[in-house]
Motif scaffolding. Structure first.
Motif, short mmCIF file in Angstrom:
data_model
loop_
_atom_site.label_atom_id
_atom_site.label_comp_id
_atom_site.label_asym_id
_atom_site.label_seq_id
_atom_site.Cartn_x
_atom_site.Cartn_y
_atom_site.Cartn_z
N ILE A 1 0.83 -1.21 0.00
CA ILE A 1 0.00 0.00 0.00
C ILE A 1 0.86 1.25 0.00
O ILE A 1 0.36 2.37 0.10
N GLY A 2 2.17 1.09 -0.09
CA GLY A 2 3.06 2.25 -0.16
C GLY A 2 3.16 2.99 1.15
O GLY A 2 3.38 4.21 1.17
N ALA A 3 3.05 2.28 2.28
CA ALA A 3 3.07 2.94 3.59
C ALA A 3 4.47 3.39 3.95
O ALA A 3 5.42 2.60 3.91
N SER A 4 4.62 4.67 4.28
CA SER A 4 5.89 5.19 4.78
C SER A 4 5.95 5.17 6.29
O SER A 4 7.02 5.27 6.88
N ASN A 5 4.78 5.07 6.95
CA ASN A 5 4.72 5.02 8.41
C ASN A 5 3.41 4.35 8.81
O ASN A 5 2.57 4.03 7.96
N VAL A 6 3.23 4.15 10.11
CA VAL A 6 2.04 3.47 10.60
C VAL A 6 0.78 4.27 10.29
O VAL A 6 -0.29 3.71 10.01
N ALA A 7 0.88 5.60 10.31
CA ALA A 7 -0.28 6.43 10.03
C ALA A 7 -0.84 6.17 8.64
O ALA A 7 -2.06 6.23 8.43
N ASP A 8 0.02 5.85 7.68
CA ASP A 8 -0.45 5.54 6.33
C ASP A 8 -1.30 4.27 6.34
O ASP A 8 -2.28 4.16 5.58
N SER B 1 4.16 5.61 16.02
CA SER B 1 5.26 6.03 15.15
C SER B 1 6.62 5.77 15.79
O SER B 1 7.62 5.62 15.08
N SER B 2 6.68 5.75 17.10
CA SER B 2 7.95 5.56 17.81
C SER B 2 8.15 4.13 18.29
O SER B 2 9.03 3.87 19.12
N LEU B 3 7.34 3.21 17.79
CA LEU B 3 7.36 1.86 18.33
C LEU B 3 8.55 1.04 17.85
O LEU B 3 9.32 0.51 18.66
N VAL B 4 8.74 0.96 16.52
CA VAL B 4 9.78 0.10 15.98
C VAL B 4 9.98 0.49 14.51
O VAL B 4 9.03 0.94 13.86
N PRO B 5 11.20 0.38 13.97
CA PRO B 5 11.38 0.64 12.53
C PRO B 5 10.47 -0.26 11.71
O PRO B 5 10.34 -1.45 11.99
N GLN B 6 9.87 0.31 10.68
CA GLN B 6 8.91 -0.46 9.89
C GLN B 6 9.55 -1.68 9.26
O GLN B 6 8.91 -2.73 9.14
N ILE B 7 10.80 -1.60 8.88
CA ILE B 7 11.47 -2.73 8.23
C ILE B 7 11.64 -3.92 9.17
O ILE B 7 11.83 -5.05 8.73
N ALA B 8 11.57 -3.67 10.48
CA ALA B 8 11.72 -4.74 11.46
C ALA B 8 10.42 -5.49 11.73
O ALA B 8 10.41 -6.49 12.44
N VAL B 9 9.29 -5.01 11.19
CA VAL B 9 7.98 -5.60 11.46
C VAL B 9 7.74 -6.79 10.52
O VAL B 9 7.86 -6.67 9.30
#
Length: 889
Positions: free
Chosen positions: A71-78, A143-151
């Motif tokens: 979905i092209g998410a750059s962050n959790v808010a997306d 947003s401060s939880l964890v880098p997205q790439i680590a999920v």
């Protein structure tokens, strides 16, 4: 027989969970049933192992790492922006509705509040942010939880789970699960930008590394996120009438001689200029010697639709096998965010009793003492930056293992800390009065007693400051200070769970888990000295406060196979708090029936408990919000203040009940269907009174609605934290997907929708409210469209992935503007990914991706309010294009 049943049920679970992910993240990663049956995964919403891998009796949505990418998410808010089950999350921070949450994001499942969704990281509770929403609610900053790439994936439990996890899980649970087993190196870079009305862009750089042997494994990840701002000057969604203040510069004045002529306390427009310097002359009457009225100010070009952000995050986890089936796991995380949002050059000056301009002021054209009505800097001024910084640290250690062939244990300790600091410029009341009298400036010799001499400076509030008598930088620095709010939050959690089997039925073993949890929480705010003495002209101030508390919970859960097709799950939790909050016991009962290998039916009932936060019991807030004045029909940007009485507040815990009934079908034909009916009922709902409700109900009460003399404009509204009466909401979720293979690849259309049948609120001031399909501006509820859906189609081959999405958000009645509607919004997204890993050996997982969001550049529906749109529902950005390069080794 038992092995066969486990295999079939687990395979069915995999299909349903992958399907459930299809709408929110829109398309699940293709994985075979075999991959699911051999992989041991955590299923959020249960502490049981083995049999908990069956179809969950609770409705689940599972969003994998690939789904976020798709979905092209750059962050959790997306991601949150696309979820049909979410209403009213505060992920577009603005100065009007989300004043204290810049640089953060959160969930708001079912519109039941950002504190009603429990956020976990690998099944562990996390610290709430050291800031709050405008309505005083503390939340976990995702947003401060964890880098997205680590999920690895995100699991969402869409019904109440308080019996499993305790307080805050009333609307559901969101569990971020990290990719602990990753081996190799992966790095990515993404660039996203607008194509129209603004140069706002996002840059995201990420990398992770994993290594392991037979006993030890390590995974580390880092991300750097750089977001430029989108200003209202670049993309103006509002009209001038939405963002106009009667308090400007040039301003207006209360003049004793004019008051004597007209026989009333009325303002007079600055006779030395208004329109020629950009002001809005709001003339009530021209009496020849003066124009009665105000010189207004359009502040609409000074704010940020998207704040400037810089975020750095790091995460690491190491697992160590200790032998004899015991494992030690150590996890650490860090995040640092700096965000800047624009405000108007200065806020309105609300302390009218301390705005006297003496007759001897060298720029005073009236020849007598007058009272200034306006702001220190207005037209022609520069944007005033609002700076927020957030630092988060987390550490978790856990020990797991087998006690014997039947029983296992899981013991963990988590400590997490967040510090959130807000810096906001405002006029210093005392300094402003001194400068009006000619005693301004840091070098002023007050003892000499001569205004405008001996290092003393005049501040010139008149229009002549634009021409012959400009204000010096020294006097402006003297009258303008910075409010500093230093918020801190800390959480310590100890968990211990023992699980295994206890007896059996003819259908299989009875699973059971028992455990305990101890939590210690601290939350506090340290204000600067000026704020402590209520010394700011608009922001006013606030006393410091801090408080800690602890809670102890004990719980048990069991899965009882009644027949080969029917399972009963029961859970019970008792939680006890210190102080006046008390204790609660909450059950959850669920049934899962599988009449065939492709069909399952489920139902659940649970009660929930949410304790008031530390802030709600003992703290106070002063926020800035827009309110509509029923006495004049106009709007005002006012200070909204809640101060705890001596000894704190007596607030009862919020309690609720939740029902869910659903079915899942996952057949061999490629068709998957999932339908869920949900029903929540809450009493004693904890809220901060809605400022608009207070204005509507107490418009003439000077103790609740404080007005400026003369103009009668609202300058402050006094609210409090309390228990509202009730919230009842119900609706259904529908998901459908059909995948079929062709000679040219796999084609997969999908559809996901949420329909809110009821969202009934009882507000302390507004009374009974039908909140479904309503913006809910004038009550404590969330904006709630009756319909939201995502639909689209994907085409995939070994090397190519092409996707189209259509997203629809239904319209709402606008209760801020009677008789108006917030229009529906439908947008189209598209994405193409090419697998470049097939071009060279060892490059599996490498790809090039391009995409467009909001392809037809739709603006959010217009709302006659500050900012011009509903920021808790719609995205203010237009068409966005992005490109991403991922390299894996």
């Amino acid at each position: 027989m038992r092995q066969n049943r486990l295999f079939k049920s687990t395979a069915l679970t995999a299909g349903c969970l992958a399907f459930l992910a299809s709408g929110s993240a829109v398309m699940a990663q293709d994985e075979s049933d075999d991959e699911f049956t051999i992989e041991e995964v955590v299923v959020t919403g249960t502490y049981l192992k083995g049999k908990s891998q069956f179809n969950s009796p609770s409705p689940l949505a599972v969003i994998g790492a690939e789904n976020l990418n798709q979905i092209g998410a750059s962050n959790v808010a997306d991601l949150v922006q696309t979820l049909t089950i979410n209403n009213g999350a505060q992920n577009n921070p603005d100065a009007f509705t989300q004043n204290g949450t810049t640089g953060t994001s959160n969930f708001n499942l079912r519109g039941l509040g950002v504190a009603s969704t429990l956020v976990l990281l690998n099944g562990r509770r996390q610290v709430v942010a050291g800031t709050v929403t405008n309505d005083g609610i503390a939340f976990v900053d995702t947003s401060s939880l964890v880098p997205q790439i680590a999920v690895r994936r995100i699991e969402i439990v869409k019904d109440g789970a308080a019996a499993i996890y305790g307080t805050d899980a009333v609307a559901g649970v969101v569990n971020f699960i990290t990719d602990d087993d990753f081996e190799g190196v992966e790095a990515s870079v993404k660039y996203q930008t607008l194509t129209d009305q603004g140069s706002q862009s996002d840059k995201l750089y990420q990398a992770k590394f994993g290594w392991g042997n037979d006993t030890t494994h390590f995974m580390g990840a880092f991300s750097y996120y750089d977001r430029s701002q989108l200003t209202t000057a670049e993309r103006r969604l509002s009209q001038v009438s939405d963002d106009s203040s009667v308090l400007g510069n040039p301003g207006a004045y209360y003049v004793p001689s004019i008051i004597g002529v007209v026989g009333a306390v009325v303002p007079v427009i600055d006779p030395t200029g208004c329109e020629e310097f950009g002001g809005q002359a709001n003339v009530a009457v021209d009496i020849g010697v003066a124009r009665i009225g105000t010189c207004g100010f359009d502040f609409g070009d000074y704010f940020s639709l998207v704040p400037e952000e810089e975020r750095k995050q790091a995460y690491a986890v190491i697992t160590q096998e200790l032998g004899d089936s015991h494992q030690l796991r150590i996890e650490g995380g860090w995040a640092e965010t700096e965000a800047i949002r624009g405000n108007s050059p200065t806020f309105p000056y609300l302390q009218l009793g301390q705005a006297g301009v003496p007759a001897y002021h060298p720029a005073n054209p009236f020849g007598q003492g007058v009272t200034f009505l306006g702001r220190a800097i207005g037209n022609g001024g520069e944007v005033s930056p609002n700076l927020s910084t957030s630092d988060t640290y987390r550490f978790n250690v856990e020990l797991t293992g087998d006690i014997n062939d039947v029983w296992s244990y899981d013991v963990g300790f988590t400590i997490a800390d967040n510090r959130y600091v807000i810096n906001t410029e405002d006029v210093l009341t005392a300094n402003f009065q001194r400068a009006l009298a000619g005693f301004g400036g840091d070098g002023c010799d007050l003892a000499a007693g001569v205004p405008g001499a001996n290092g003393c400076l005049f501040y010139n509030p008149f229009a002549s400051s634009f021409t012959t008598l400009p204000n010096s930088p020294e006097v402006l620095d003297y009258i303008i200070g910075t409010q500093v709010i230093d918020g801190s939050s800390n959480t310590k959690v100890f968990d211990a769970v023992v699980s295994g089997t206890l007896g059996s039925t003819p259908a299989g073993d009875i699973g059971i888990a028992v455990g305990m949890q101890y939590r210690n929480e601290f939350w506090g705010r340290d204000y600067d000295d000026v704020s402590n003495s209520d010394g700011f002209a608009f922001l006013v101030g606030n006393p410091d406060f801090s408080e800690g508390r602890s809670a102890v919970g004990i719980f048990a859960e069991s899965l009882i196979p009644i027949t080969d097709q029917l399972d009963l799950s029961v859970a019970l939790r008792h939680e006890s708090y210190g102080g006046d909050i008390g204790s609660t016991t909450d059950p959850k009962v669920s049934l899962l029936y599988r009449p065939t290998d492709s069909l399952s039916l489920r139902g659940s009932y649970s009660t929930s408990f949410r304790a008031p936060s530390v802030l709600q019991v003992a703290g106070g807030t002063t926020s800035l919000e827009q309110v509509s004045d029923p006495s004049s029909g106009g709007t005002a940007f006012a200070a909204i203040r809640a101060i705890a009485p001596e000894g704190g507040r007596t607030i009862r815990p919020e309690t609720g009940k939740a029902w869910n009934f659903g079915l899942s079908y996952a057949g061999d034909s490629g068709l998957s269907v999932d339908v869920d009916y949900w029903n929540y009922s809450f009493t004693d709902v904890i809220i901060k009174e809605n400022s608009q409700s207070v204005v509507n109900g107490f418009s003439d009460d000077p103790d609740r609605v404080i007005r400026a003399p003369g103009t009668n404009a609202i300058i402050m509204v006094i609210v409090d934290f309390l228990n509202a009466s009730s919230v009842k909401t119900q609706g259904f979720d529908v998901n459908a997907r059909y995948a079929f293979d062709t000679d040219y690849g796999t084609i997969q259309p999908f559809f996901e929708a949420t329909h809110v049948l009821k969202y009934d609120l009882v507000d302390p001031q507004a009374g009974a409210v039908d909140g479904a399909g309503n913006r809910n501006f004038a009550n404590f509820g969330s904006p709630t469209p009756s319909w939201r859906f995502n639909t689209g189609v994907s085409w995939t081959t070994e090397d190519h992935d092409l996707r189209f999405y259509v997203r629809h958000i239904g319209g709402m009645d606008d209760d801020q503007n009677a008789g108006s509607r917030v229009g529906a919004m439908t947008t189209v997204d598209a994405q193409y990914t090419f697998n470049i890993g097939s071009l060279f050996d060892g490059g599996e997982g490498s790809s090039i991706q391009v995409g467009v969001i909001n392809a037809f550049d739709k603006k959010p529906p217009y709302v006659s309010t500050n900012g011009g749109y509903e920021s808790r529902t719609h995205d203010p950005r237009g068409r966005m294009v992005y490109a991403k390069l991922t390299a894996a080794f």
